[in-house]
Design a protein around this motif. Structure first.
Motif, PDB file in Angstrom:
ATOM      1  N   LEU A 143     -57.208   2.827  -1.799  1.00 43.92           N
ATOM      2  CA  LEU A 143     -55.768   2.715  -1.568  1.00 43.92           C
ATOM      3  C   LEU A 143     -55.491   1.990  -0.253  1.00 43.92           C
ATOM      4  CD1 LEU A 143     -54.296   6.216  -2.586  1.00 43.92           C
ATOM      5  CD2 LEU A 143     -54.012   4.054  -3.800  1.00 43.92           C
ATOM      6  N   ASP A 144     -56.255   2.353   0.779  1.00 43.66           N
ATOM      7  CA  ASP A 144     -56.078   1.731   2.083  1.00 43.66           C
ATOM      8  C   ASP A 144     -56.416   0.244   2.032  1.00 43.66           C
ATOM      9  OD1 ASP A 144     -55.472   1.780   4.835  1.00 43.66           O
ATOM     10  OD2 ASP A 144     -57.600   1.899   5.331  1.00 43.66           O
ATOM     11  N   GLU A 145     -57.473  -0.105   1.324  1.00 43.78           N
ATOM     12  CA  GLU A 145     -57.852  -1.518   1.192  1.00 43.78           C
ATOM     13  C   GLU A 145     -56.753  -2.300   0.475  1.00 43.78           C
ATOM     14  OE1 GLU A 145     -61.271  -4.348  -0.916  1.00 43.78           O
ATOM     15  OE2 GLU A 145     -61.572  -2.171  -0.777  1.00 43.78           O
ATOM     16  N   PHE A 146     -56.150  -1.690  -0.545  1.00 44.70           N
ATOM     17  CA  PHE A 146     -55.079  -2.384  -1.266  1.00 44.70           C
ATOM     18  C   PHE A 146     -53.854  -2.560  -0.375  1.00 44.70           C
ATOM     19  CE2 PHE A 146     -51.316  -2.355  -4.071  1.00 44.70           C
ATOM     20  CZ  PHE A 146     -51.572  -3.548  -4.740  1.00 44.70           C
ATOM     21  N   ASN A 147     -53.530  -1.528   0.422  1.00 45.25           N
ATOM     22  CA  ASN A 147     -52.404  -1.658   1.352  1.00 45.25           C
ATOM     23  C   ASN A 147     -52.618  -2.823   2.312  1.00 45.25           C
ATOM     24  OD1 ASN A 147     -50.935   0.439   0.295  1.00 45.25           O
ATOM     25  ND2 ASN A 147     -51.426   1.908   1.906  1.00 45.25           N
ATOM     26  N   ARG A 148     -53.821  -2.883   2.899  1.00 44.00           N
ATOM     27  CA  ARG A 148     -54.109  -3.942   3.865  1.00 44.00           C
ATOM     28  C   ARG A 148     -54.114  -5.311   3.187  1.00 44.00           C
ATOM     29  NH1 ARG A 148     -58.998  -3.304   5.198  1.00 44.00           N
ATOM     30  NH2 ARG A 148     -59.548  -1.265   4.391  1.00 44.00           N
ATOM     31  N   PHE A 149     -54.654  -5.380   1.985  1.00 45.92           N
ATOM     32  CA  PHE A 149     -54.663  -6.653   1.248  1.00 45.92           C
ATOM     33  C   PHE A 149     -53.229  -7.095   0.939  1.00 45.92           C
ATOM     34  CE2 PHE A 149     -54.266  -8.750  -2.887  1.00 45.92           C
ATOM     35  CZ  PHE A 149     -55.085  -9.866  -2.710  1.00 45.92           C
ATOM     36  N   SER A 150     -52.399  -6.145   0.501  1.00 48.21           N
ATOM     37  CA  SER A 150     -51.034  -6.474   0.092  1.00 48.21           C
ATOM     38  C   SER A 150     -50.210  -6.993   1.257  1.00 48.21           C
ATOM     39  CB  SER A 150     -50.344  -5.245  -0.522  1.00 48.21           C
ATOM     40  OG  SER A 150     -51.058  -4.796  -1.651  1.00 48.21           O
ATOM     41  N   GLU A 151     -50.316  -6.307   2.402  1.00 48.27           N
ATOM     42  CA  GLU A 151     -49.514  -6.702   3.552  1.00 48.27           C
ATOM     43  C   GLU A 151     -49.954  -8.038   4.139  1.00 48.27           C
ATOM     44  OE1 GLU A 151     -49.260  -3.550   6.368  1.00 48.27           O
ATOM     45  OE2 GLU A 151     -48.009  -2.295   5.085  1.00 48.27           O
ATOM     46  N   GLY A 152     -51.106  -8.517   3.729  1.00 47.84           N
ATOM     47  CA  GLY A 152     -51.540  -9.845   4.168  1.00 47.84           C
ATOM     48  C   GLY A 152     -51.349 -10.896   3.100  1.00 47.84           C
TER      49      GLY A 152
ATOM     50  N   LEU B 163     -51.803  -9.995  -6.817  1.00 46.20           N
ATOM     51  CA  LEU B 163     -51.848  -8.544  -6.658  1.00 46.20           C
ATOM     52  C   LEU B 163     -52.545  -7.870  -7.833  1.00 46.20           C
ATOM     53  CD1 LEU B 163     -48.246  -7.902  -5.278  1.00 46.20           C
ATOM     54  CD2 LEU B 163     -50.378  -7.772  -3.985  1.00 46.20           C
ATOM     55  N   GLU B 164     -52.222  -8.309  -9.048  1.00 45.51           N
ATOM     56  CA  GLU B 164     -52.817  -7.682 -10.233  1.00 45.51           C
ATOM     57  C   GLU B 164     -54.320  -7.911 -10.296  1.00 45.51           C
ATOM     58  OE1 GLU B 164     -50.450  -9.288 -13.357  1.00 45.51           O
ATOM     59  OE2 GLU B 164     -48.821  -7.830 -13.099  1.00 45.51           O
ATOM     60  N   LYS B 165     -54.759  -9.060  -9.818  1.00 48.79           N
ATOM     61  CA  LYS B 165     -56.207  -9.313  -9.771  1.00 48.79           C
ATOM     62  C   LYS B 165     -56.893  -8.319  -8.841  1.00 48.79           C
ATOM     63  CE  LYS B 165     -59.581 -12.950  -8.784  1.00 48.79           C
ATOM     64  NZ  LYS B 165     -59.783 -14.366  -8.344  1.00 48.79           N
ATOM     65  N   LYS B 166     -56.286  -8.053  -7.686  1.00 49.78           N
ATOM     66  CA  LYS B 166     -56.852  -7.085  -6.744  1.00 49.78           C
ATOM     67  C   LYS B 166     -56.752  -5.664  -7.302  1.00 49.78           C
ATOM     68  CE  LYS B 166     -58.691  -6.196  -2.711  1.00 49.78           C
ATOM     69  NZ  LYS B 166     -60.023  -6.739  -2.340  1.00 49.78           N
ATOM     70  N   ILE B 167     -55.633  -5.351  -7.976  1.00 48.10           N
ATOM     71  CA  ILE B 167     -55.473  -4.026  -8.578  1.00 48.10           C
ATOM     72  C   ILE B 167     -56.564  -3.771  -9.606  1.00 48.10           C
ATOM     73  CG2 ILE B 167     -53.990  -2.632 -10.082  1.00 48.10           C
ATOM     74  CD1 ILE B 167     -51.587  -4.007  -8.688  1.00 48.10           C
ATOM     75  N   GLU B 168     -56.850  -4.754 -10.430  1.00 41.70           N
ATOM     76  CA  GLU B 168     -57.892  -4.597 -11.446  1.00 41.70           C
ATOM     77  C   GLU B 168     -59.249  -4.412 -10.792  1.00 41.70           C
ATOM     78  OE1 GLU B 168     -59.896  -4.207 -14.940  1.00 41.70           O
ATOM     79  OE2 GLU B 168     -57.713  -4.173 -14.639  1.00 41.70           O
ATOM     80  N   GLU B 169     -59.494  -5.117  -9.704  1.00 40.38           N
ATOM     81  CA  GLU B 169     -60.765  -5.009  -8.996  1.00 40.38           C
ATOM     82  C   GLU B 169     -60.941  -3.611  -8.402  1.00 40.38           C
ATOM     83  OE1 GLU B 169     -62.414  -6.505  -4.686  1.00 40.38           O
ATOM     84  OE2 GLU B 169     -61.326  -7.974  -5.897  1.00 40.38           O
ATOM     85  N   LEU B 170     -59.860  -3.053  -7.840  1.00 41.16           N
ATOM     86  CA  LEU B 170     -59.967  -1.766  -7.137  1.00 41.16           C
ATOM     87  C   LEU B 170     -59.777  -0.565  -8.060  1.00 41.16           C
ATOM     88  CD1 LEU B 170     -57.960  -2.581  -3.879  1.00 41.16           C
ATOM     89  CD2 LEU B 170     -60.433  -2.302  -4.094  1.00 41.16           C
ATOM     90  N   PHE B 171     -58.910  -0.706  -9.085  1.00 37.92           N
ATOM     91  CA  PHE B 171     -58.525   0.469  -9.881  1.00 37.92           C
ATOM     92  C   PHE B 171     -58.741   0.289 -11.383  1.00 37.92           C
ATOM     93  CE2 PHE B 171     -55.565   0.164  -6.188  1.00 37.92           C
ATOM     94  CZ  PHE B 171     -56.078   1.230  -5.453  1.00 37.92           C
TER      95      PHE B 171
END
Length: 818
Positions: free
Chosen positions: A525-534, A623-631
């Motif tokens: 979750l923290d990694e996604f937050n940091r990725f999103s804000e950048g 964002l969806e690409k990162k979401i799929e990677e993380l979750f």
């Protein structure tokens, strides 16, 4: 086929005689039909919300409703305040007064958040203290400075309640998710019911609490606007933004525009009817017929529980213009025959036999153009297609049944002599009125110079194709509002200083209870937050990404002497569970907005700038690409919220344009072939109808007008209307060509008889759409401009291009120019 058409025309003639013989019976039945539908009018409702673009059975809408049932409403009203100094005791006193008035006076309120009451955490001898940020009011300059340092150092507050430079602050006002506190539960209990496990919650059952209604949203927004106006001054400037304000302003604009459009349409129609017929029955009866048709259609809308939307507000003006056009075509022939023979029964039966089938076919082509919207996934467009088509058929029903009955009983003598008689008396050789001479001149030029007309048409088509290539799809309801609307400037200010207020919501569901507390999941979750804000895409940036992990990290920091290096996720699951338990026991309910009760679902909220929905696609893909990677390995995840819904609307609009244009073209072409009883003639006759659509879309591209939920209607509506005149031209041309075997004579006879009705109906229809130019809504302005222009081009196609094509098709029978 020709014999069938002749039988149908004879049937209309007999129908006219029967109606003339039983007018009172017919009028009574029609009034009963009208009353049965119009009685539903008091229950008609309006919906201008963003989710209204989806049907209730659409999966996008279901996911969004389920999210709101779980976590409450994601849409907020954001009051952006730019004082001389945010951290000043005098300003903070004013902020507190504004905050308290909001809490006391705004109906349907869930919560108000500002620097006054936002949750603050601090550690004291290893104990977690949870309190409101300004529970201890700053008494001096040192206290204000400490408050400023505390606020600006808190990552949660930045770009939420205060700008990064500390020059702006906000008050966040959130309404209740549900419309009332019925069914034995108060608001909090209904939300808690949404936090139970999914198997226990039915989002479609009868016991589901109703979401906040349009009326309640308006009450909510109006109360905030009133309070903002009361508190606003030079030292306390307030800009109000957010989607609830947008929905309210759209609804307000719709309610202010619609009566004006209807009244203006009736005035224009009345003036044109007076100029054409100069007879009381020619004014009163068409208007009465079309008003009854319109009210019946709106009654049908209400009876089915369908709500009027920002799209369907064009329906009343549209039906008024179309319905009067049908009456005009019938009355032109009726008055002409009555003038020549003086027998009302013969005039009615002749007019029905002459124009009844053509009127019916034109209504079917118009209804076909509208009905092509029914398969579209954008709910308001689909509803407009369904009820627009039904309204057109109701209009033609009243025209062919009620209007002849009213003519039968309406008192009065014969109409005054028309312009042709006046012209003969004055010794004119032609015996034609100015309009007739103009139409005849166009026809003569087209028949004698067919290749010139076709060459010019091809040049227009080529230029229009260039414009069509510049078209772009758009969905930005804020841009529909007037340029001077306060929401537009507020949205720009919020984008610039708070990095937006539009939300993208992610809900991740794990397989087990308490699985959200796992350190490994928290780190993702923290990694996604940091990725999103950048993350950014073109002009769009994600200003803030927040989730339960932010709470955990802050708790961990304050419990460790507020040292920066402890702003991280603990490695031990037990420690995370203990910290969250301390937070829950601290008297705050903030976790309800972040996780479900079993801690199996986690919510992540991304706040981004508000722009046109067509620009979000690239951002969502990243964002969806990162979401799929993380979750991707989790039980499920769903991306929802206002922005994904708007992006989905763009996709549906693109599909809608393709589907509707294809269906309209095929259906109308088949109807033309049937009416003309000639495959070749039916196919050729569609060219004058497709060219105006191409020209209209080309003008849109050249003027950089976007294809949005309104303007995609232009093509299918315009082709359904444009083909009406083509039907009348071809229907009468075929008759005259069979009699005279001379194209020029056939064209002349056609344009000097039905041509006048074609001209008037074009004026009525184009005026009916040009009225939208005076709308307060920008999308309606462009829709009215392009549709009105397209209808005018369609008439030019019927009096120039169609005769030129007929001259080439029947060239062996064309007479020499006299």
């Amino acid at each position: 086929m020709k014999k069938m058409i002749q039988k149908i025309e004879a049937g209309f003639e007999q129908m006219g005689r029967w109606i003339y013989s039983h007018p009172k019976r017919v009028i009574l039945v029609m009034l009963l039909f009208f009353a049965s539908l119009a009685s539903n009018l008091p229950s008609i409702k309006v919906d201008t919300s963003t989710e209204a673009f989806f049907s209730k059975n659409d999966q996008t809408r279901i996911a969004y409703d389920k999210f709101r049932e779980q976590f409450g409403r994601d849409e907020i009203v954001l009051a952006l305040i730019h004082p001389k100094k945010v951290f000043d005791r005098e300003f903070l006193e004013k902020l507190k007064a504004f905050h308290e008035d909001l809490e006391a006076e705004v109906p349907h309120l869930d919560e108000v958040q500002s620097l006054i009451n936002v949750t603050a955490m601090r550690g004291e001898e290893g104990e977690l203290i949870i309190e409101e940020l300004m529970e201890d009011w700053p008494e001096d300059d040192k206290g204000v400075k400490d408050l400023k340092d505390r606020v600006l150092s808190n990552k949660y507050y930045r770009n939420f309640l205060v700008s990064e430079d500390g020059q702006y602050t906000t008050v966040v006002v959130r309404s209740n998710a549900f419309s009332d506190v019925g069914k034995g539960m108060d608001q909090d209990e209904m939300l808690e019911d949404g936090f139970t496990e999914e198997e226990e919650v039915s989002i479609s059952g009868d016991d589901k609490p109703q979401l906040l209604t349009e009326e309640q949203n308006s009450e909510f927004v109006e109360a905030i606007q009133s309070l903002a106006e009361r508190h606003r001054n030079d030292d306390f400037p307030i800009d109000l933004g957010g989607s609830p304000v947008m929905v309210h302003d759209l609804k307000k604009g719709m309610f202010s525009d619609m009566p004006v459009f209807v009244l203006a349409s009736l005035v224009v129609i009345a003036l044109l009817l007076v100029l054409l017929f100069r007879h009381l029955s020619g004014l009163v009866l068409p208007i009465l017929t079309v008003i009854l048709s319109l009210l019946s259609t709106l009654g049908l809308v209400a009876a089915t529980g369908t709500k009027l939307t920002i799209i369907s507000q064009i329906l009343p003006s549209f039906l008024l213009a179309v319905g009067v056009g049908y009456s005009v075509h019938l009355l032109v022939i009726y008055y002409r025959h009555l003038r020549d023979h003086g027998d009302k029964e013969e005039a009615i039966s002749f007019a029905m036999g002459h124009s009844g089938l053509a009127i019916l076919m034109t209504s079917l082509t118009t209804a076909g153009g509208l009905f092509s919207f029914v398969p579209v996934k954008v709910a308001p467009v689909s509803d407009l297609g369904l009820f627009g088509a039904a309204g057109v058929l109701i209009c033609v029903f009243f025209t062919l049944v009620l209007l002849p009955a009213l003519l039968s009983v309406f008192p009065g003598g014969e109409p005054p002599e028309d312009r042709e008689k006046v012209a003969r008396k004055e010794g004119h050789q032609t015996g034609y009125s100015f309009a007739d001479r103009m139409l005849k001149g166009c026809g003569d030029f087209a028949v004698n110079q067919p290749w010139t007309v076709i060459g010019i048409s091809l040049l227009i088509a080529l230029m229009s194709s260039f414009g069509v290539a510049q078209l772009r799809f758009s969905h930005n309801p804020v841009a529909w509002l007037p340029d001077d609307n306060s929401l537009r400037s507020a949205t720009d200010a919020i984008n610039d200083h708070m990095k937006g207020s539009a939300a993208i919501e992610l809900v991740v569901e794990r397989s087990e209870e308490n699985a959200v507390k796992e350190p490994e999941f928290m780190k993702r979750l923290d990694e996604f937050n940091r990725f999103s804000e950048g993350t950014s895409y073109n002009r769009i940036t994600v200003g803030k990404s927040s989730s339960v992990v932010d709470v955990v990290k802050e708790i961990n920091q304050v419990l460790n002497e507020d040292r920066e290096e402890y702003y991280r996720v603990p490695q031990d699951r037990g420690m995370i569970a203990q910290e969250l338990l301390l937070f829950e026991n601290g008297g705050t309910d903030d976790l309800e907005n972040l996780v479900d009760t079993p801690f199996s679902k986690a919510r992540v909220t991304l706040k981004t700038t508000w722009v046109d929905a067509n620009q979000y696609t690239g951002l969502l893909l990243k964002l969806e690409k990162k979401i799929e990677e993380l979750f991707g390995q989790e039980k499920s995840y769903v991306v929802t919220g206002l922005i994904p819904i708007m992006v989905k609307t763009i996709t549906f609009l693109m599909e809608a344009m393709l589907i509707s244009y294809l269906i309209a073209g095929v259906v109308i072409t088949l109807l033309m072939i049937f009416l003309l009883s000639d495959l070749r003639l039916g196919l050729w006759s569609m060219i004058p109808n497709f060219l105006p659509i191409l020209a209209g879309l080309g003008v849109m591209g050249m003027l950089d007008l976007p294809l949005d939920a309104m303007s995609i209607l232009v093509g299918s509506i315009a082709i359904g209307l444009a083909v009406d005149d083509t039907v009348h031209f071809m229907h009468n041309f075929r008759r005259n060509q069979q009699v005279h075997q001379d194209v020029q004579v056939a064209v002349e006879k056609t344009l000097t008889s039905t041509g006048r009705a074609m001209l008037l109906t074009t004026i009525v229809l184009s005026a009916g759409f040009f009225i939208f130019i005076f709308s307060s809504m920008n999308n309606l302005i462009s829709f009215g401009l392009i549709t009105g222009l397209t209808i005018i081009i369609a008439l030019l196609g019927d009096i120039l291009l169609a005769p030129a094509m007929m001259a080439l098709i029947y060239k062996n029978q064309t007479s020499n120019s006299k």
